[in-house]
Enzyme design. Structure first.
Site, short mmCIF file in Angstrom:
data_model
loop_
_atom_site.label_atom_id
_atom_site.label_comp_id
_atom_site.label_asym_id
_atom_site.label_seq_id
_atom_site.Cartn_x
_atom_site.Cartn_y
_atom_site.Cartn_z
N ARG A 77 -20.22 17.65 -57.89
CA ARG A 77 -20.00 16.38 -58.59
C ARG A 77 -19.50 16.68 -60.00
NH1 ARG A 77 -24.23 12.66 -61.51
NH2 ARG A 77 -22.71 11.13 -62.19
N HIS A 121 -18.12 8.99 -66.93
CA HIS A 121 -19.35 9.63 -67.40
C HIS A 121 -19.28 9.68 -68.93
CE1 HIS A 121 -22.77 12.49 -66.07
NE2 HIS A 121 -22.90 12.33 -67.38
N GLU A 166 -24.72 6.24 -64.73
CA GLU A 166 -25.79 5.73 -65.57
C GLU A 166 -25.35 4.62 -66.53
OE1 GLU A 166 -27.36 9.22 -67.46
OE2 GLU A 166 -28.22 9.99 -65.62
N ASN A 294 -30.14 9.23 -60.01
CA ASN A 294 -30.45 10.30 -60.96
C ASN A 294 -31.90 10.13 -61.38
OD1 ASN A 294 -27.73 10.82 -60.83
ND2 ASN A 294 -27.30 10.41 -62.99
N TYR A 296 -35.30 12.25 -63.40
CA TYR A 296 -35.86 13.43 -64.06
C TYR A 296 -37.36 13.37 -64.26
CZ TYR A 296 -31.08 14.81 -64.93
OH TYR A 296 -29.77 15.18 -64.74
N GLU A 352 -28.26 13.45 -59.41
CA GLU A 352 -28.73 14.34 -60.48
C GLU A 352 -30.24 14.45 -60.39
OE1 GLU A 352 -27.82 13.47 -64.60
OE2 GLU A 352 -25.75 12.94 -64.07
O1 IFM Z 1 -26.85 15.65 -69.25
C1 IFM Z 1 -27.25 14.41 -68.77
C2 IFM Z 1 -26.16 13.79 -67.92
O2 IFM Z 1 -24.96 13.68 -68.61
C3 IFM Z 1 -26.59 12.40 -67.50
N1 IFM Z 1 -27.88 12.42 -66.88
C4 IFM Z 1 -28.95 13.12 -67.54
C5 IFM Z 1 -28.49 14.53 -67.91
C6 IFM Z 1 -29.62 15.31 -68.59
O3 IFM Z 1 -30.08 14.65 -69.72
#
Ligand code: IFM
Length: 446
Positions: A77, A121, A166, A294, A296, A352
C-alpha cells in the site's frame, strides 16, 4: 506455544505514504503540497524536519520493491502524491509524475506484489489550499477529476484502491487542532472539511465505477477501539458518544446512514453546520467494496458533563509505546468485532497496524522485541475476530520503512525495516523476519 492460522488466500502486505517516504519534493515538475509549506513554518515539525528527502524512495523504489519481495510481501500500500501528478491540483498534468507511478506499479507486479494505491494521504496541492483546501467544495470536485486521471492511467494494472487515508485525521488534526498541515484551528472550517472529504470519496467511487475498471475500492479511516472506563450506565452512554464522534461520523454516511445526530447537533450548536447539499449523502454512500481499517490502540471513555461533547478519555493504564499509545494487543480484534457488527460484516482490509519502537541497530542488528510482542498480540486478536465471523481479507503492517512521522519528524520509527537517514541504508529489523515468517506460514506463533 500455539499456532494461530489465517484463512487461505489471506493477503499480507506493508504500507507507506508518498510524503513520508518519497523525498524528491522539488523534482521532475512536482508541485508544492501543504506539507512542503507546513514543514517550513517554524515550530510546526519536531527538529525542523521535512519530507524533502525522507527515504529517497522516489529514486530507490526498485531496491525497495526488491526488499519487499525478499520479505515475501504479497501486497504493498502506497499513496500517490496529488501535486506530483497535477502540480496545481487542477489543470496541467505532470507526465513525469505519472510515469513514476507507472514504473512503481510495473515493478511491483513484476515482483508478484499487489499494488494498493491510496489516492489521498494528506499531501494536498498547496494551490488548492490557497483556495480554501477541504473547506472549499470545489476541492472535492477536483479530487474526483484527479482520481479519474489515475484510474485511467494505472487502472489497467491496479485492482485495489483506497480513496482517502484517515479523513478523521485530515479534518481534525489539519483544521481543528491544527497540529498537522495546513495547521488551521477552526470548528466551522472543520465541519466543512469533514463533509467535503467524504463527498470527494463518494465522487471518486462514482468516477471509478464510471471508468468501468475491474477491481475494488474503499475508504480507510483511523480508528481507536473505545472501551468503557467503568461499568456505570452513563459510561456506556459516553462510550456510544465517543464512537459517534469518531467511527460513526466517518462510517455511517459511507454506509448510507447519514451523519450521527449527536454530531450534527453538536456542530450546529457551535455555529459550525455541515454544508450538505442535495445528492451529497447519496454520493457519499456510493457502494464500496471494502472498509479499510487502521488501528493502533484502545482508549477508555468516561462521561464528562463539563465538556460539550459529553465524554472524555480516562488516563492510560497499560504501558505506553513510543507514540504514547497504550500497548493494547486486544484492540485490533475488538475494533474489528465492533465495526464488523456495526456495518453488517463488510469485507475488511486492515490497511495499517503497527508499533512505534526506537530499538536501534547494535552490530548491524535491530532487535525490536517490543514491536514483535505487540504485533503478535494484534494478529492473534485479528485471527479471533475472523474466527468470530468478521470478513477480513488482508493486513498491511505500518510501516515498511522508518519514515517521516508528520509533526514528529523522524523521531518516531514505525518501520519493520530500519532507515539510516544519513546513508539511506535499509536494515530489516527482527520484526521483518518475524513478519516474513507470519507470511510464509500464514499464521502467527503465540
Ligand atoms: O504514519 C502514520 C500514517 O501516515 C497514518 N496512520 C498512522 C501512522 C502512524 O502514526
Amino acid at each position: 506455544m500455539a499456532f494461530v492460522s489465517f484463512p487461505d488466500g489471506f493477503e499480507w502486505g506493508a504500507a507507506t505514504a508518498a510524503y513520508q517516504i518519497e523525498g524528491a519534493a522539488y523534482e521532475d515538475g512536482k508541485g508544492l503540497s501543504i506539507w512542503d509549506v507546513f514543514c517550513r513554518q517554524p515550530g510546526r515539525v519536531q527538529g525542523g524536519d521535512s519530507g524533502d528527502v525522507a527515504c529517497d524512495h522516489y529514486h530507490r523504489f526498485r531496491d525497495d520493491v526488491a526488499l519487499m519481495a525478499e520479505l515475501g510481501l504479497q501486497a504493498y500500500r502506497f499513496s500517490i502524491s496529488w501535486p506530483r501528478v497535477i502540480p496545481f491540483g487542477a489543470g496541467e498534468v505532470n507526465e513525469s509524475g505519472l510515469a513514476f507511478y507507472d514504473r512503481l506499479v510495473d515493478e511491483l507486479l513484476a515482483a508478484g506484489i499487489r499494488p494498493t494505491p491510496t489516492l489521498y494521504h494528506w499531501d494536498l496541492p498547496q494551490a488548492l489550499q490557497d483556495r480554501g483546501g477541504w473547506a472549499d467544495r470545489d476541492t472535492a470536485l477536483r479530487f474526483a477529476d484527479y482520481a479519474a486521471l489515475i484510474f485511467d492511467r494505472i487502472g489497467d494494472r491496479v485492482t485495489r484502491w483506497i480513496t482517502h487515508n484517515e479523513p478523521i485525521v485530515t479534518s481534525m488534526a489539519g483544521y481543528r487542532t491544527g497540529v498537522l498541515a495546513p495547521g488551521i484551528r477552526d470548528l466551522a472550517i472543520t465541519a466543512r472539511a469533514v463533509h467535503h472529504l467524504l463527498l470527494s470519496h463518494g465522487l471518486a467511487v462514482r468516477a471509478f465505477r464510471a471508468a468501468g475498471r475491474a477491481g475494488e475500492i474503499g475508504l480507510t479511516n483511523a480508528n481507536t477501539s473505545y472501551e468503557p472506563a467503568d461499568e456505570r450506565p452513563e459510561t456506556a452512554a459516553a462510550l456510544e458518544l465517543a464512537r459517534d464522534f469518531d467511527t460513526r461520523l466517518f462510517h455511517d454516511p459511507i454506509y448510507g446512514r447519514g451523519y450521527p445526530t449527536s454530531v450534527l447537533r453538536y456542530y450546529e450548536s457551535k455555529g459550525a453546520p455541515f454544508p450538505i447539499e442535495a445528492d451529497d449523502l447519496d454520493a457519499i454512500a456510493a457502494p464500496t467494496d471494502f472498509l479499510g481499517v487502521n488501528l493502533y490502540t484502545r482508549r477508555r471513555v468516561l462521561p464528562d458533563a463539563s465538556r460539550s461533547v459529553g465524554f472524555d478519555m480516562a488516563e492510560p493504564t497499560l504501558p505506553l509505546t513510543d507514540m504514547g499509545y497504550e500497548a493494547a494487543p486486544h484492540a485490533l480484534g475488538d475494533f474489528v468485532d465492533f465495526v464488523s457488527a456495526e456495518y453488517g460484516q463488510p469485507t475488511i482490509y486492515v490497511t495499517e497496524n503497527g508499533v512505534a519502537d526506537d530499538s536501534a541497530p547494535v552490530a548491524g542488528r535491530v532487535d525490536d522485541q517490543p514491536r514483535i510482542r505487540l504485533l503478535r498480540g494484534f494478529l492473534a486478536g485479528l485471527a479471533g475476530a475472523i474466527e468470530r465471523g468478521a470478513d477480513v481479507r488482508g493486513y498491511y503492517v505500518w510501516s515498511l520503512l522508518d519514515n517521516f512521522e508528520w509533526a514528529y519528524g523522524y523521531s518516531k520509527r514505525f518501520g519493520i525495516v530500519w532507515t539510516d537517514y544519513q546513508t539511506q541504508a535499509r536494515i530489516p529489523k527482527e520484526s521483518a523476519r518475524f513478519y516474513s515468517e507470519v507470511i510464509r506460514s500464514n499464521g502467527v506463533v503465540l
